[in-house]
Design an enzyme around this catalytic site. Structure first.
Site, short mmCIF file in Angstrom:
data_model
loop_
_atom_site.label_atom_id
_atom_site.label_comp_id
_atom_site.label_asym_id
_atom_site.label_seq_id
_atom_site.Cartn_x
_atom_site.Cartn_y
_atom_site.Cartn_z
CB SER A 1 -0.96 -0.03 1.19
OG SER A 1 -1.96 0.96 1.05
CG ASP B 1 -6.44 -3.24 -3.99
OD1 ASP B 1 -6.69 -2.03 -3.85
OD2 ASP B 1 -5.35 -3.75 -3.72
#
Length: 291
Positions: free
Chosen positions: A167, A234
């Site tokens: 991330s 995602d």
């Protein structure tokens, strides 16, 4: 004095935090930290905390069980996720994930604690992360003016140095490797490989399956908060795919591998590392580090 509920909101990143126009920051989600351990009961991995530069930059080190007291291990410098605004190497998810990865890869991991936004806006996280990497590299210099860590000195194999992150940490890892391409690491240490898990890349135009609405959601709001001077399930997956495609077209002669895990949410392997898909991904990452 007026309560926070009557103040003007500048950035609403609920349920994590709210930034008000007067500069006050109200954090709602506070993660509990775990202490390091001489031996994790599940993996046998030892962990400890070190200070890179007091008090700004710190790290948690993870050392797997050794087959030889003088064993040299691949070194992974890792940057945690959390949108640049939450989490640390000390919280449950990342501590647990590093234990599992260190055990599977048989690697020495340095999980970096960088300063968080919005108290410390980007590029401070990039600078802290670079400082930590240079601290790791300086262990190869005989007369380096640092307090060397004995685990890194005795067990670090600097011919096998890797950078990784998920991330926001994937974003950091990308920027760190770009910087290393133009600014040498201390001791002329070289980075052998890089992996980005669910990397947090953002832009002003939709990529792949992203919609215009994706560019105005929470991820966009978080980016505007942490870096106001920059413009599957995602939402970051299309950006990651585009990253790999761009690397292949760039003329770089190294090896690139794309791994897409269908049907999973952002950072699934960190939040629940015991599912089959998470275990499979951890094995792939470990294989990459330990080869």
């Amino acid at each position: 004095m007026a309560s926070n509920t009557t103040k003007e909101v500048l950035h609403d990143l609920s349920p994590f935090l709210v930034v008000y126009t007067d500069g006050n920051i109200e954090r709602f989600l506070v993660t509990s930290n775990l202490l390091p351990s001489p031996e994790d009961p599940t993996t046998g991995v030892a962990s400890k905390d070190v200070i890179v530069i007091s008090p700004e930059v710190k790290a948690r080190l993870f050392l797997p069980k050794l087959t030889d007291s003088n064993q040299r291990l691949p070194v992974l410098v890792y940057y945690h996720g959390g949108g640049f605004i939450v989490d640390s190497p000390y919280c449950l998810n990342f501590h647990r994930y590093m234990n599992l990865l260190a055990a599977e890869a048989k690697a020495l991991i340095i999980s970096v604690e960088y300063r968080l936004a919005p108290e410390h806006l980007l590029p401070i996280a990039y600078e802290d992360s670079w400082t930590a990497l240079q601290w790791v590299a300086s262990h190869v210099i005989a007369n380096a003016s640092i307090e060397k860590d004995p685990w890194v000195v005795k067990h670090g194999d600097f011919g096998h140095l890797y950078i990784g992150g998920d991330s926001a940490g994937g974003n950091i890892a990308h920027n760190i490797v770009l910087r290393a391409g133009v600014e040498p690491l201390l001791g002329d240490v070289k980075i052998l490989g890089l992996f980005l898990s669910c990397p947090y890349f953002w832009g002003s135009k939709p990529v792949g399956s992203q919609s215009k609405e994706d560019l105005t959601g929470f991820a966009y709001k978080a980016w505007m908060c942490v870096y106001p001077s920059a413009a599957g399930k995602d939402a970051f997956t299309p950006g990651g795919i585009r990253y790999v495609e761009s690397a292949k077209k760039s003329g770089w002669n190294g090896e690139v591998q794309l791994v897409v895990v269908d049907g999973e949410y952002h950072e699934f392997h960190v939040n629940d590392p015991y599912t089959k898909k998470a275990k499979d991904l951890i094995k792939k990452l470990a294989s990459f580090i330990s080869r």
